[in-house]
Design a protein around this motif. Structure first.
Motif, PDB file in Angstrom:
ATOM      1  N   SER A 239      73.301  68.284  81.023  1.00  0.00           N
ATOM      2  CA  SER A 239      73.482  68.467  82.544  1.00  0.00           C
ATOM      3  C   SER A 239      73.060  66.829  82.206  1.00  0.00           C
ATOM      4  N   TYR A 240      74.609  66.728  82.679  1.00  0.00           N
ATOM      5  CA  TYR A 240      74.384  65.336  83.249  1.00  0.00           C
ATOM      6  C   TYR A 240      74.025  64.968  83.747  1.00  0.00           C
ATOM      7  N   CYS A 241      72.833  64.374  84.505  1.00  0.00           N
ATOM      8  CA  CYS A 241      72.168  63.728  85.627  1.00  0.00           C
ATOM      9  C   CYS A 241      72.479  62.591  86.063  1.00  0.00           C
ATOM     10  N   GLU A 242      72.276  62.489  87.301  1.00  0.00           N
ATOM     11  CA  GLU A 242      71.450  61.237  87.796  1.00  0.00           C
ATOM     12  C   GLU A 242      69.509  61.135  88.360  1.00  0.00           C
ATOM     13  N   VAL A 243      69.192  60.343  88.301  1.00  0.00           N
ATOM     14  CA  VAL A 243      67.675  60.948  88.871  1.00  0.00           C
ATOM     15  C   VAL A 243      67.456  59.299  89.980  1.00  0.00           C
ATOM     16  N   ARG A 244      66.606  59.656  90.600  1.00  0.00           N
ATOM     17  CA  ARG A 244      66.699  58.763  91.673  1.00  0.00           C
ATOM     18  C   ARG A 244      65.279  58.325  91.456  1.00  0.00           C
ATOM     19  N   ILE A 245      64.339  57.727  91.223  1.00  0.00           N
ATOM     20  CA  ILE A 245      63.085  57.618  91.343  1.00  0.00           C
ATOM     21  C   ILE A 245      62.149  57.231  91.947  1.00  0.00           C
ATOM     22  N   GLU A 246      60.651  57.321  93.163  1.00  0.00           N
ATOM     23  CA  GLU A 246      60.550  57.221  93.772  1.00  0.00           C
ATOM     24  C   GLU A 246      59.198  56.349  93.552  1.00  0.00           C
ATOM     25  N   THR A 247      58.729  56.161  92.190  1.00  0.00           N
ATOM     26  CA  THR A 247      57.649  56.077  91.327  1.00  0.00           C
ATOM     27  C   THR A 247      58.623  55.587  90.247  1.00  0.00           C
ATOM     28  N   GLY A 248      57.072  54.997  89.978  1.00  0.00           N
ATOM     29  CA  GLY A 248      57.400  53.807  88.689  1.00  0.00           C
ATOM     30  C   GLY A 248      56.329  54.194  86.966  1.00  0.00           C
ATOM     31  N   ARG A 249      55.924  55.064  87.205  1.00  0.00           N
ATOM     32  CA  ARG A 249      55.265  55.277  86.178  1.00  0.00           C
ATOM     33  C   ARG A 249      55.469  54.935  84.609  1.00  0.00           C
ATOM     34  N   THR A 250      54.427  54.561  83.895  1.00  0.00           N
ATOM     35  CA  THR A 250      55.250  54.875  82.029  1.00  0.00           C
ATOM     36  C   THR A 250      55.326  55.873  81.862  1.00  0.00           C
ATOM     37  N   HIS A 251      57.270  56.238  81.335  1.00  0.00           N
ATOM     38  CA  HIS A 251      57.923  57.094  81.103  1.00  0.00           C
ATOM     39  C   HIS A 251      57.733  58.329  81.912  1.00  0.00           C
ATOM     40  N   GLN A 252      57.947  57.772  83.143  1.00  0.00           N
ATOM     41  CA  GLN A 252      58.075  59.043  84.200  1.00  0.00           C
ATOM     42  C   GLN A 252      59.379  60.015  84.691  1.00  0.00           C
ATOM     43  N   ILE A 253      60.307  59.552  83.441  1.00  0.00           N
ATOM     44  CA  ILE A 253      62.123  60.423  84.353  1.00  0.00           C
ATOM     45  C   ILE A 253      61.669  61.043  82.772  1.00  0.00           C
ATOM     46  N   ARG A 254      61.387  60.752  82.178  1.00  0.00           N
ATOM     47  CA  ARG A 254      60.910  61.466  80.175  1.00  0.00           C
ATOM     48  C   ARG A 254      60.015  62.635  80.323  1.00  0.00           C
ATOM     49  N   VAL A 255      58.662  62.026  80.734  1.00  0.00           N
ATOM     50  CA  VAL A 255      57.986  63.570  81.181  1.00  0.00           C
ATOM     51  C   VAL A 255      58.068  65.092  82.362  1.00  0.00           C
ATOM     52  N   HIS A 256      58.664  64.066  83.115  1.00  0.00           N
ATOM     53  CA  HIS A 256      59.239  64.466  84.307  1.00  0.00           C
ATOM     54  C   HIS A 256      60.040  66.206  83.800  1.00  0.00           C
ATOM     55  N   ALA A 257      61.163  65.122  83.211  1.00  0.00           N
ATOM     56  CA  ALA A 257      62.482  66.304  82.060  1.00  0.00           C
ATOM     57  C   ALA A 257      61.832  67.238  81.174  1.00  0.00           C
ATOM     58  N   GLN A 258      60.538  66.765  80.881  1.00  0.00           N
ATOM     59  CA  GLN A 258      59.953  68.095  79.978  1.00  0.00           C
ATOM     60  C   GLN A 258      58.752  68.675  80.661  1.00  0.00           C
ATOM     61  N   HIS A 259      58.096  68.000  81.404  1.00  0.00           N
ATOM     62  CA  HIS A 259      57.936  69.209  82.515  1.00  0.00           C
ATOM     63  C   HIS A 259      58.718  70.221  83.088  1.00  0.00           C
ATOM     64  N   ILE A 260      59.732  70.140  82.365  1.00  0.00           N
ATOM     65  CA  ILE A 260      61.229  71.310  84.073  1.00  0.00           C
ATOM     66  C   ILE A 260      61.454  72.174  82.862  1.00  0.00           C
ATOM     67  N   GLY A 261      61.381  71.487  81.759  1.00  0.00           N
ATOM     68  CA  GLY A 261      61.590  72.675  80.439  1.00  0.00           C
ATOM     69  C   GLY A 261      63.433  71.774  79.741  1.00  0.00           C
ATOM     70  N   HIS A 262      63.952  70.393  80.482  1.00  0.00           N
ATOM     71  CA  HIS A 262      65.006  69.902  80.218  1.00  0.00           C
ATOM     72  C   HIS A 262      64.780  68.668  79.490  1.00  0.00           C
ATOM     73  N   ALA A 263      64.502  68.403  78.584  1.00  0.00           N
ATOM     74  CA  ALA A 263      64.035  66.650  78.116  1.00  0.00           C
ATOM     75  C   ALA A 263      65.413  65.995  78.343  1.00  0.00           C
ATOM     76  N   VAL A 264      64.749  64.834  78.064  1.00  0.00           N
ATOM     77  CA  VAL A 264      65.915  64.103  77.993  1.00  0.00           C
ATOM     78  C   VAL A 264      66.576  63.855  76.712  1.00  0.00           C
ATOM     79  N   ALA A 265      67.976  63.835  76.106  1.00  0.00           N
ATOM     80  CA  ALA A 265      68.851  64.089  75.356  1.00  0.00           C
ATOM     81  C   ALA A 265      67.714  63.391  74.192  1.00  0.00           C
ATOM     82  N   ALA A 266      67.985  63.469  72.966  1.00  0.00           N
ATOM     83  CA  ALA A 266      67.116  62.199  72.140  1.00  0.00           C
ATOM     84  C   ALA A 266      65.978  61.828  72.107  1.00  0.00           C
TER      85      ALA A 266
END
Length: 324
Positions: A239-266
């Motif tokens: 899944s090639y996605c765009e992500v908009r974040i409303e907060t700027g936490r450390t590793h936010q996108i990477r951990v949220h992606a892992q949390h939903i079972g679809h980690a960021v590639a590589a």
């Protein structure tokens, strides 16, 4: 040009003790960043060593590196001979040229680069030349300050402030979390995200592993974190996605992606090593597929809008093409 020509400190002797009064326009600046501005070319590790050892004093007393200074305070800066610091060699010419070419926007207030993957936002922990140190070497007569950070493996927009007023206003916008600065990333998530649009509202806690490595996980005791994922294309079962974040936490996108079972590639920290190996062999993806593509905000109390964009890195475009 010799190394000594590129340094601001004379090559022969140590500097003498300096007592510097904090200018009013530097009020609110951290002590470590103030010192980096005063000790041009000094590695961050040296600055922290000077502070920890008590050689740096604020109003006659010891202070921590993260102390926020006030206008009129007096900072004692000890004698330093930068030429004796082995790790203080200037950035290689080829790297300077690469970073010069990475500049995507510049005006009187800001300098914005499309940071390459693998380049740290700042030096430290064995990294001699981060983005901020390299840009300061390129612009020795400007007072550049890092507004925010990107993970070393993430490419994309990184903002440096030329003026203190721009730095403080942007950092205030960053703290607003929801809407102060609109941040848009591009990423490839492993597997088929079931819905075309998904919001992840999950608090994140930053912990330390043995050796001091940061590791972030979803935890009720963490800070509120909100990411919005939208699938742009399905490519090769991913899944090639765009992500908009409303907060700027450390590793936010990477951990949220892992949390939903679809980690960021590589992602070698939060992803699946076997999947990463397969992507490396099949499409040549050797780096984290995460790119800070656009930033939107307004300075001067909303009067001056900025819309900044950075094209997807060529190696990521090539990897996507091979997935088709």
């Amino acid at each position: 040009m010799t190394d000594s020509d590129q340094r601001n400190t004379p090559p022969a002797a140590k500097t003498s003790v300096r007592m510097i009064k904090v200018p009013e326009d530097r009020a609110g600046q951290r002590l470590d960043n103030f010192l980096l501005g005063q000790l041009k070319g000094a590695p961050r590790s040296l600055v922290y060593k000077l502070v920890r050892s008590g050689q740096v004093r604020v109003n006659g007393g010891r202070a921590k590196a993260d102390r926020k200074l006030e206008g009129g305070e007096e900072v004692r800066i000890p004698p330093v001979n930068l030429n004796e610091v082995g790790e203080n060699a200037p950035p290689p010419a080829s790297f300077l040229e690469r970073m010069e070419q990475a500049i995507v926007f510049e005006d009187a207030k800001l300098l914005v680069i499309n940071k390459p993957s693998g380049v740290a936002s700042h030096g430290g922990s064995g990294i001699s030349h981060g983005a901020i140190e390299t840009m300061r070497a390129l612009r020795p007569n400007q007072n550049l300050e890092l507004v925010h950070r990107l993970d070393r493996d993430t490419s994309g927009l990184l903002i440096l402030a030329k003026k203190r007023s721009a730095l403080t206003e942007l950092q205030a916008l960053m703290r607003e979390d929801r809407g102060g600065i609109q941040k848009r990333y591009l990423t490839l998530l492993v597997g088929r995200m079931p819905d075309g649009v998904m919001s992840v509202d999950a608090p994140l806690h930053v912990g330390l592993r043995q050796g001091g490595e940061r590791h972030v996980q979803v935890n009720p005791s963490g800070k509120a974190s909100l990411s919005h994922f939208r699938v742009l294309e399905r490519r090769g079962g991913h899944s090639y996605c765009e992500v908009r974040i409303e907060t700027g936490r450390t590793h936010q996108i990477r951990v949220h992606a892992q949390h939903i079972g679809h980690a960021v590639a590589a992602d070698d920290k939060y992803g699946d090593p076997a999947v990463n190996k397969r992507l490396r062999e099949q499409i040549g993806l050797k780096r984290l597929f995460l790119h800070a593509a656009s930033l939107e905000f307004a300075l001067d109390a909303g009067k001056t809008p900025y819309v900044l964009n950075a094209p997807l890195a060529p190696e990521l475009v090539e990897a996507l093409d091979r997935l088709a």
